[in-house]
Each structure stands twice: as C-alpha cells, then as structure tokens.
Design a protein around this motif. Structure first.
Motif, PDB file in Angstrom:
ATOM      1  N   GLU A 189      -7.509  13.055   4.999  1.00 56.23           N
ATOM      2  CA  GLU A 189      -6.787  11.791   4.935  1.00 56.23           C
ATOM      3  C   GLU A 189      -5.309  12.025   4.680  1.00 56.23           C
ATOM      4  O   GLU A 189      -4.883  13.120   4.360  1.00 56.23           O
ATOM      5  CB  GLU A 189      -7.353  10.886   3.832  1.00 56.23           C
ATOM      6  N   LYS A 190      -4.552  10.943   4.827  1.00 53.05           N
ATOM      7  CA  LYS A 190      -3.135  10.928   4.470  1.00 53.05           C
ATOM      8  C   LYS A 190      -2.921   9.755   3.534  1.00 53.05           C
ATOM      9  O   LYS A 190      -3.500   8.687   3.725  1.00 53.05           O
ATOM     10  CB  LYS A 190      -2.261  10.750   5.709  1.00 53.05           C
ATOM     11  N   ARG A 191      -2.101   9.975   2.526  1.00 49.44           N
ATOM     12  CA  ARG A 191      -1.740   8.889   1.615  1.00 49.44           C
ATOM     13  C   ARG A 191      -0.222   8.792   1.586  1.00 49.44           C
ATOM     14  O   ARG A 191       0.464   9.809   1.624  1.00 49.44           O
ATOM     15  CB  ARG A 191      -2.257   9.162   0.208  1.00 49.44           C
ATOM     16  N   GLN A 192       0.281   7.576   1.487  1.00 47.78           N
ATOM     17  CA  GLN A 192       1.727   7.382   1.458  1.00 47.78           C
ATOM     18  C   GLN A 192       2.131   6.558   0.258  1.00 47.78           C
ATOM     19  O   GLN A 192       1.375   5.695  -0.202  1.00 47.78           O
ATOM     20  CB  GLN A 192       2.196   6.689   2.736  1.00 47.78           C
ATOM     21  N   THR A 193       3.320   6.854  -0.238  1.00 45.89           N
ATOM     22  CA  THR A 193       3.925   6.081  -1.304  1.00 45.89           C
ATOM     23  C   THR A 193       5.435   6.158  -1.117  1.00 45.89           C
ATOM     24  O   THR A 193       5.910   6.844  -0.208  1.00 45.89           O
ATOM     25  CB  THR A 193       3.492   6.595  -2.701  1.00 45.89           C
ATOM     26  N   VAL A 194       6.160   5.468  -1.954  1.00 43.94           N
ATOM     27  CA  VAL A 194       7.617   5.513  -1.921  1.00 43.94           C
ATOM     28  C   VAL A 194       8.092   5.855  -3.322  1.00 43.94           C
ATOM     29  O   VAL A 194       7.618   5.264  -4.308  1.00 43.94           O
ATOM     30  CB  VAL A 194       8.208   4.160  -1.466  1.00 43.94           C
ATOM     31  N   SER A 195       9.011   6.791  -3.434  1.00 49.85           N
ATOM     32  CA  SER A 195       9.569   7.116  -4.742  1.00 49.85           C
ATOM     33  C   SER A 195      10.488   5.983  -5.187  1.00 49.85           C
ATOM     34  O   SER A 195      11.054   5.266  -4.363  1.00 49.85           O
ATOM     35  CB  SER A 195      10.328   8.448  -4.687  1.00 49.85           C
ATOM     36  N   ASP A 196      10.636   5.826  -6.498  1.00 48.58           N
ATOM     37  CA  ASP A 196      11.526   4.774  -7.000  1.00 48.58           C
ATOM     38  C   ASP A 196      12.977   5.256  -6.943  1.00 48.58           C
ATOM     39  O   ASP A 196      13.258   6.372  -6.490  1.00 48.58           O
ATOM     40  CB  ASP A 196      11.106   4.309  -8.397  1.00 48.58           C
ATOM     41  N   ALA A 197      13.899   4.440  -7.395  1.00 47.21           N
ATOM     42  CA  ALA A 197      15.326   4.767  -7.310  1.00 47.21           C
ATOM     43  C   ALA A 197      15.675   6.040  -8.073  1.00 47.21           C
ATOM     44  O   ALA A 197      16.658   6.720  -7.754  1.00 47.21           O
ATOM     45  CB  ALA A 197      16.160   3.594  -7.824  1.00 47.21           C
ATOM     46  N   GLN A 198      14.856   6.392  -9.074  1.00 47.39           N
ATOM     47  CA  GLN A 198      15.082   7.626  -9.829  1.00 47.39           C
ATOM     48  C   GLN A 198      14.376   8.827  -9.192  1.00 47.39           C
ATOM     49  O   GLN A 198      14.388   9.926  -9.743  1.00 47.39           O
ATOM     50  CB  GLN A 198      14.608   7.470 -11.284  1.00 47.39           C
ATOM     51  N   GLY A 199      13.724   8.627  -8.053  1.00 44.97           N
ATOM     52  CA  GLY A 199      13.041   9.706  -7.345  1.00 44.97           C
ATOM     53  C   GLY A 199      11.642   9.983  -7.841  1.00 44.97           C
ATOM     54  O   GLY A 199      11.021  10.972  -7.451  1.00 44.97           O
ATOM     55  N   ARG A 200      11.078   9.127  -8.666  1.00 45.94           N
ATOM     56  CA  ARG A 200       9.745   9.344  -9.238  1.00 45.94           C
ATOM     57  C   ARG A 200       8.673   8.695  -8.380  1.00 45.94           C
ATOM     58  O   ARG A 200       8.877   7.609  -7.846  1.00 45.94           O
ATOM     59  CB  ARG A 200       9.693   8.750 -10.649  1.00 45.94           C
ATOM     60  N   PHE A 201       7.524   9.373  -8.284  1.00 38.03           N
ATOM     61  CA  PHE A 201       6.362   8.805  -7.599  1.00 38.03           C
ATOM     62  C   PHE A 201       5.096   9.272  -8.294  1.00 38.03           C
ATOM     63  O   PHE A 201       5.079  10.299  -8.975  1.00 38.03           O
ATOM     64  CB  PHE A 201       6.339   9.184  -6.107  1.00 38.03           C
ATOM     65  N   VAL A 202       4.022   8.494  -8.151  1.00 44.07           N
ATOM     66  CA  VAL A 202       2.724   8.812  -8.742  1.00 44.07           C
ATOM     67  C   VAL A 202       1.653   8.501  -7.718  1.00 44.07           C
ATOM     68  O   VAL A 202       1.689   7.459  -7.068  1.00 44.07           O
ATOM     69  CB  VAL A 202       2.457   7.981 -10.020  1.00 44.07           C
ATOM     70  N   VAL A 203       0.694   9.405  -7.592  1.00 38.01           N
ATOM     71  CA  VAL A 203      -0.488   9.157  -6.768  1.00 38.01           C
ATOM     72  C   VAL A 203      -1.694   9.524  -7.620  1.00 38.01           C
ATOM     73  O   VAL A 203      -1.857  10.679  -8.029  1.00 38.01           O
ATOM     74  CB  VAL A 203      -0.463   9.968  -5.453  1.00 38.01           C
ATOM     75  N   ASP A 204      -2.504   8.519  -7.944  1.00 31.90           N
ATOM     76  CA  ASP A 204      -3.708   8.726  -8.755  1.00 31.90           C
ATOM     77  C   ASP A 204      -4.878   9.136  -7.874  1.00 31.90           C
ATOM     78  O   ASP A 204      -4.887   8.870  -6.678  1.00 31.90           O
ATOM     79  CB  ASP A 204      -4.088   7.416  -9.477  1.00 31.90           C
ATOM     80  N   ASP A 205      -5.855   9.771  -8.492  1.00 26.88           N
ATOM     81  CA  ASP A 205      -7.150  10.004  -7.857  1.00 26.88           C
ATOM     82  C   ASP A 205      -7.053  10.791  -6.550  1.00 26.88           C
ATOM     83  O   ASP A 205      -7.616  10.402  -5.524  1.00 26.88           O
ATOM     84  CB  ASP A 205      -7.844   8.653  -7.630  1.00 26.88           C
TER      85      ASP A 205
END
Length: 169
Positions: free
Chosen positions: A121-137
């Motif tokens: 699979e592929k999962r996508q997210t966007v980092s916040d203005a501070q460059g932080r991102f989280v992907v659970d599970d």
C-alpha cells in the motif's frame, strides 16, 4: 561433455543443448556457493515500482536505537536521511508487535506532501508548517518515504522530489 571439452568448435556458434547444460551447471554451482539472498527479487521489484522519473535520492546519515528500561516494547529507533535539498528524520515507536508509529520532521520545514511506500500500500500525509508529520499504525516491513516539496525548483519550475532508501521497520 561440456563446451570446455570442445575447444576445436567455434565459440561464436549458436547455443546448443551442450551450452544450455553447461549454463545450468554454472547456475547450480552459484546457487550452492553464492545463493541469491532471500527477498532480493521482492526488494528489487519494490525499488523499481517508484513512479517518479526524476527525484533526488537521500542517504541514511544516522541511525540510533533507544531501549526503555521497562520493556522491549519501549524501543525507539531514529533514522535520519539527508540530501542536498532536504533532511528527513523519522522516529519509529512500536505500537504492537507488528505495527509502529512514525513521527517525522523535515528540514527545511514546510507543508510538504509525504508518501509512505509500503509493499502492499501507499499512505500519504502532509507535514505541518514546522515540517512535522505523524503516521500511526504502520505495518512492520519495508518502508520508503517520498517527499514532494511544496516550493518550486528555480531551475525547471517543478517541485523537487526526495526519495529515501527503503528500510526495514
């Protein structure tokens, strides 16, 4: 009789049954003395599936593990990838035996598209203005991160893409 026993015959002739048998013997020898690593075909196929034609490959520049004193489940692994345009740091923390939480930071910071390439699979997210991102599970296994930077490259007008090497999580 192998092809080595027929030095009088032309080496550039068509492949015949003796040649095929000789090549089979060579393959068997290599299978014995230097077998293909398990999962090599799967890893190569995973690497070749990357859809981007042009990207910058980041390299692993640091990796560390921190194990908690209460249980092995508290183990945290940190990996830092670096390229000319982006640094990606991820922290992997076990959620269950076969799942992890990935906390990440990008530098330079900004709202960039982050894609997790997993074998199934592929999962996508966007980092916040501070460059932080989280992907659970996230399932354990092979992981590759693709970051599509939001700012445009001044050379050709396209947004740079940075790809990390695939790592086992």
């Amino acid at each position: 009789m192998s092809a080595l026993d027929r030095p009088d015959q032309e080496a550039n002739g068509p492949i015949d049954d003796v040649d095929v048998a000789t090549l089979g013997e060579i393959r068997e020898m290599y299978d014995l003395v230097d077998p293909m690593p398990p999962g090599l075909v799967t890893r190569v196929q995973f690497a070749l599936e990357l859809e981007e034609a042009e990207f910058e490959l980041a390299r692993i520049c640091e990796e560390s593990r921190l194990v908690g004193v209460r249980s092995i489940a508290e183990e945290t692994r940190t990996i830092t990838f670096d390229s000319a345009v982006l640094t990606v740091m991820i922290s992997l923390r076990p959620v269950t035996e076969d799942r992890v939480r990935v906390d990440g930071w990008l530098a330079p910071a900004g709202e960039h598209r982050v894609e997790f390439r997993l074998p199934d699979e592929k999962r996508q997210t966007v980092s916040d203005a501070q460059g932080r991102f989280v992907v659970d599970d996230v399932p354990r296994g092979r992981l590759q991160i693709v970051v599509r930077l939001s700012q445009q490259d001044h050379h050709n007008g396209s947004a740079p893409v940075v790809v990390t090497p695939a790592v086992e999580i």
